[in-house]
Design an enzyme around this catalytic site. Structure first.
Site, PDB file in Angstrom:
ATOM      1  N   ASN A  52       0.781  -1.239   0.000  1.00 37.01           N
ATOM      2  CA  ASN A  52       0.000   0.000   0.000  1.00 37.01           C
ATOM      3  C   ASN A  52       0.819   1.299   0.000  1.00 37.01           C
ATOM      4  OD1 ASN A  52       0.709  -0.667   2.650  1.00 37.01           O
ATOM      5  ND2 ASN A  52      -0.862   0.687   3.444  1.00 37.01           N
ATOM      6  N   GLY A 128       2.582  -5.624   7.267  1.00 32.04           N
ATOM      7  CA  GLY A 128       1.543  -6.320   6.516  1.00 32.04           C
ATOM      8  C   GLY A 128       0.403  -6.728   7.421  1.00 32.04           C
ATOM      9  N   SER A 129      -0.239  -7.806   7.033  1.00 32.07           N
ATOM     10  CA  SER A 129      -1.466  -8.197   7.743  1.00 32.07           C
ATOM     11  C   SER A 129      -1.159  -8.917   9.055  1.00 32.07           C
ATOM     12  CB  SER A 129      -2.289  -9.108   6.827  1.00 32.07           C
ATOM     13  OG  SER A 129      -1.555 -10.291   6.570  1.00 32.07           O
ATOM     14  N   VAL A 132      -0.321 -12.766   8.555  1.00 32.20           N
ATOM     15  CA  VAL A 132       1.059 -13.113   8.185  1.00 32.20           C
ATOM     16  C   VAL A 132       2.000 -12.759   9.349  1.00 32.20           C
ATOM     17  CG1 VAL A 132       2.928 -12.737   6.531  1.00 32.20           C
ATOM     18  CG2 VAL A 132       0.575 -12.885   5.716  1.00 32.20           C
ATOM     19  N   GLY A 133       1.700 -11.691  10.076  1.00 29.56           N
ATOM     20  CA  GLY A 133       2.498 -11.349  11.266  1.00 29.56           C
ATOM     21  C   GLY A 133       2.529 -12.512  12.248  1.00 29.56           C
ATOM     22  N   GLU A 150       4.723  -4.513  11.970  1.00 28.09           N
ATOM     23  CA  GLU A 150       3.801  -3.377  11.828  1.00 28.09           C
ATOM     24  C   GLU A 150       2.560  -3.932  11.142  1.00 28.09           C
ATOM     25  OE1 GLU A 150       4.196  -0.341  12.894  1.00 28.09           O
ATOM     26  OE2 GLU A 150       6.289  -0.458  13.497  1.00 28.09           O
ATOM     27  N   CYS A 186      -2.949   1.632   6.915  1.00 27.34           N
ATOM     28  CA  CYS A 186      -3.104   0.919   8.185  1.00 27.34           C
ATOM     29  C   CYS A 186      -3.590   1.819   9.304  1.00 27.34           C
ATOM     30  CB  CYS A 186      -1.770   0.301   8.572  1.00 27.34           C
ATOM     31  SG  CYS A 186      -0.432   1.505   8.634  1.00 27.34           S
ATOM     32  N   GLU A 362       8.821   1.524  14.775  1.00 26.18           N
ATOM     33  CA  GLU A 362       9.731   2.027  13.748  1.00 26.18           C
ATOM     34  C   GLU A 362       9.807   3.536  13.900  1.00 26.18           C
ATOM     35  OE1 GLU A 362       8.186   0.507   9.989  1.00 26.18           O
ATOM     36  OE2 GLU A 362       9.586  -1.160  10.122  1.00 26.18           O
TER      37      GLU A 362
HETATM   38  P1  NAD Z   1       0.077  -9.245   3.552  1.00 24.01           P
HETATM   39  O1  NAD Z   1       0.328  -9.627   4.969  1.00 24.01           O
HETATM   40  O2  NAD Z   1      -0.834 -10.078   2.753  1.00 24.01           O
HETATM   41  O3  NAD Z   1       1.465  -9.233   2.732  1.00 24.01           O
HETATM   42  C1  NAD Z   1       2.553  -8.448   3.172  1.00 24.01           C
HETATM   43  C2  NAD Z   1       3.843  -9.059   2.661  1.00 24.01           C
HETATM   44  O4  NAD Z   1       4.023 -10.338   3.279  1.00 24.01           O
HETATM   45  C3  NAD Z   1       3.866  -9.305   1.142  1.00 24.01           C
HETATM   46  O5  NAD Z   1       5.150  -9.011   0.657  1.00 24.01           O
HETATM   47  C4  NAD Z   1       3.575 -10.794   1.044  1.00 24.01           C
HETATM   48  O6  NAD Z   1       4.094 -11.397  -0.131  1.00 24.01           O
HETATM   49  C5  NAD Z   1       4.304 -11.301   2.286  1.00 24.01           C
HETATM   50  N1  NAD Z   1       3.860 -12.622   2.774  1.00 24.01           N
HETATM   51  C6  NAD Z   1       2.639 -13.191   2.644  1.00 24.01           C
HETATM   52  N2  NAD Z   1       2.641 -14.425   3.217  1.00 24.01           N
HETATM   53  C7  NAD Z   1       3.888 -14.604   3.708  1.00 24.01           C
HETATM   54  C8  NAD Z   1       4.527 -15.677   4.415  1.00 24.01           C
HETATM   55  N3  NAD Z   1       3.890 -16.798   4.736  1.00 24.01           N
HETATM   56  N4  NAD Z   1       5.816 -15.531   4.781  1.00 24.01           N
HETATM   57  C9  NAD Z   1       6.478 -14.385   4.502  1.00 24.01           C
HETATM   58  N5  NAD Z   1       5.952 -13.360   3.815  1.00 24.01           N
HETATM   59  C10 NAD Z   1       4.666 -13.457   3.436  1.00 24.01           C
HETATM   60  O7  NAD Z   1      -0.356  -7.707   3.583  1.00 24.01           O
HETATM   61  P2  NAD Z   1      -0.836  -6.786   2.361  1.00 24.01           P
HETATM   62  O8  NAD Z   1      -2.204  -7.229   1.973  1.00 24.01           O
HETATM   63  O9  NAD Z   1       0.248  -6.730   1.366  1.00 24.01           O
HETATM   64  O10 NAD Z   1      -0.936  -5.344   3.078  1.00 24.01           O
HETATM   65  C11 NAD Z   1      -2.033  -4.939   3.802  1.00 24.01           C
HETATM   66  C12 NAD Z   1      -1.798  -5.102   5.293  1.00 24.01           C
HETATM   67  O11 NAD Z   1      -0.637  -4.386   5.687  1.00 24.01           O
HETATM   68  C13 NAD Z   1      -2.936  -4.502   6.105  1.00 24.01           C
HETATM   69  O12 NAD Z   1      -3.296  -5.385   7.142  1.00 24.01           O
HETATM   70  C14 NAD Z   1      -2.330  -3.227   6.686  1.00 24.01           C
HETATM   71  O13 NAD Z   1      -2.911  -2.782   7.866  1.00 24.01           O
HETATM   72  C15 NAD Z   1      -0.904  -3.633   6.866  1.00 24.01           C
HETATM   73  N6  NAD Z   1      -0.041  -2.445   6.944  1.00 24.01           N
HETATM   74  C16 NAD Z   1       0.464  -2.060   8.157  1.00 24.01           C
HETATM   75  C17 NAD Z   1       1.256  -0.919   8.267  1.00 24.01           C
HETATM   76  C18 NAD Z   1       1.831  -0.491   9.603  1.00 24.01           C
HETATM   77  O14 NAD Z   1       2.789   0.277   9.596  1.00 24.01           O
HETATM   78  N7  NAD Z   1       1.323  -0.929  10.728  1.00 24.01           N
HETATM   79  C19 NAD Z   1       1.547  -0.170   7.144  1.00 24.01           C
HETATM   80  C20 NAD Z   1       1.017  -0.566   5.922  1.00 24.01           C
HETATM   81  C21 NAD Z   1       0.236  -1.715   5.829  1.00 24.01           C
END
Ligand code: NAD
Length: 386
Positions: A52, A128-129, A132-133, A150, A186, A362
């Site tokens: 994003n 990310g989500s 996955v976290g 994050e 996010c 961060e």
């Molecule tokens: P996502 O978790 O689907 O993917 C994020 C990354 O993780 C991608 O590069 C993806 O390929 C990778 N990934 C997926 N599965 C994995 C695995 N098993 N092992 C390792 N890597 C893996 O998230 P998204 O849909 O790309 O982004 C949206 C999410 O990100 C939302 O939940 C949003 O809130 C969050 N986000 C958080 C912040 C923050 O700073 N807190 C900032 C931006 C986005």
């Protein structure tokens, strides 16, 4: 804007390079000893990015990792690869030595999985989500990797009856949910908790702003917002809208795909739901689209309880002209960042989440600490030990 802030993040963290240091301490047991600490690079960092905000999130990970002397293997999102590759090219052009910053492209599984389970990776820095976290925390257990996360949010904007300008509070809130990234942010305040006495005024003002959002060529400065990233995200957002209606929330505006010139794109009209139950799906789950849930409240206690009644804790805003109340709220809200009478982020301030919005912070000193290990060195100074 994201590009300018990314520049600021590099500027700020570059300033830490000659300020990394430890302490010299007085030994607890007395005697002639040296007792010192050093900050050392954590090692090999796997940096994993979502789609994003690629420039900003790239900067938030790469700037502190390079400033502390780490090496990085970076994986951009499979939906947003090219801008990150261009940033890497620019860093190489700027003189980052070969082997320090490496990129692998590909999907979460297998590319991301290989990184988070690799024995030579010392730290995973992930944005990310939440799902996955959680997987990263699980995968880190076998090798005790350092992990920074994050994650998502369902951040509240709490608007009191004594807000100096309810219209501005509404515009700020709906603006963060609809302008620019179309709610794919996010930290956007996607829940508005509004005192019942200014509830109608807030909704009318938010609806007015929602009606002004424009779409089109992203290079046209007059264009105010963007499509959703892909068809999957479009279906997800429309699914939440359907669920909100089924749960009994009142649709004020939006709630559908844009038609006309935009009918073939992944565009969802800025959407406002009123009379939302704070325990409903619409108020609890991260939608990541242009959808605002508005919930009324009657007093401060109820506002605090509802604001904190979520598994997330990334951000919050408080709108009130009463300084003591604003500060009291800032202390009581369980969120990593609380903005009073506004909404902003700063490149040098800690950013991150309470609860399931993440692990660690961060930005500024907190980033620097997260990319280093602290080493203690002790040495007796008596000649007999030499
Ligand atoms: P996502 O978790 O689907 O993917 C994020 C990354 O993780 C991608 O590069 C993806 O390929 C990778 N990934 C997926 N599965 C994995 C695995 N098993 N092992 C390792 N890597 C893996 O998230 P998204 O849909 O790309 O982004 C949206 C999410 O990100 C939302 O939940 C949003 O809130 C969050 N986000 C958080 C912040 C923050 O700073 N807190 C900032 C931006 C986005």
């Amino acid at each position: 804007m994201s590009v300018e802030v990314a520049g600021d993040v590099f500027d700020h963290h570059a300033g830490w390079v000659d300020k990394l240091g430890g302490e010299t301490l007085t030994p607890y047991q007395g005697g002639d000893h040296l007792a010192m600490t050093f900050r050392e690079p954590v090692g090999v960092v796997a940096a994993i990015l979502p789609w994003n905000a690629p420039f900003l999130l790239f900067a938030q990970k790469i700037a502190p990792a390079l400033a502390t002397g780490c090496t990085v293997v970076l994986k951009p999102s499979e939906y947003c690869t090219f801008s990150v590759l261009r940033m890497v090219e620019l860093l190489v052009e700027a003189g980052v030595p070969a082997g320090v910053l490496n990129v692998v492209t590909g999907p979460g599984d297998p590319t991301g999985e290989r990184l988070i389970t690799h024995p030579d990776v010392d730290k995973v820095s992930f944005t990310g989500s939440r799902a996955v976290g959680g997987r990263i925390v699980e995968a880190s257990a076998s090798t005790m990797k350092r992990v920074s996360l994050e994650l998502g949010g369902k951040s509240p904007a709490v608007v009191f009856e004594d807000a100096a300008d309810v219209g501005l509070a509404a515009a700020t809130t709906i603006g963060a949910v609809t302008l620019g990234l179309s709610g794919q942010a996010c930290v956007a305040n996607t829940r508005a908790l509004v005192h019942r006495s200014v509830y109608d005024e807030f909704i009318a003002a938010a609806q007015g702003v929602a009606g002004m959002v424009s779409y089109g060529d992203p290079f046209d400065p007059a264009v105010m917002s963007a499509p959703l990233i892909n068809g999957k995200q479009l279906d997800r957002v429309l699914g939440y809208i359907e669920k909100g209606t089924a749960e009994g929330a009142r649709l004020v505006t939006g709630g559908e795909r844009l038609d006309g010139d935009y009918a073939n794109g992944n565009f969802v009209a800025p959407t406002i739901f009123a009379d939302v139950d704070n325990s409903s799906t619409l108020a609890q789950e991260e939608i990541f689209g242009p959808v605002l849930a508005v919930v009324p409240f009657d007093d401060e206690e109820e506002a605090v309880a509802m604001a904190n009644d979520t598994e997330y804790g990334l951000g919050a805003s408080v709108f009130s002209a009463n300084g003591a109340r604003s500060f009291r709220m800032a202390r009581r809200l369980r969120a990593g960042t609380v903005c009073i009478n506004g909404f902003q982020i700063e490149p040098h301030l800690p950013f991150g989440g309470f609860k399931q919005s993440g692990l660690g912070r961060e930005g500024g000193r907190s980033s620097i600490e997260a990319y280093t290990e602290l080493k203690t060195v002790l040495m007796p100074l008596g000649d007999e030990m030499m």
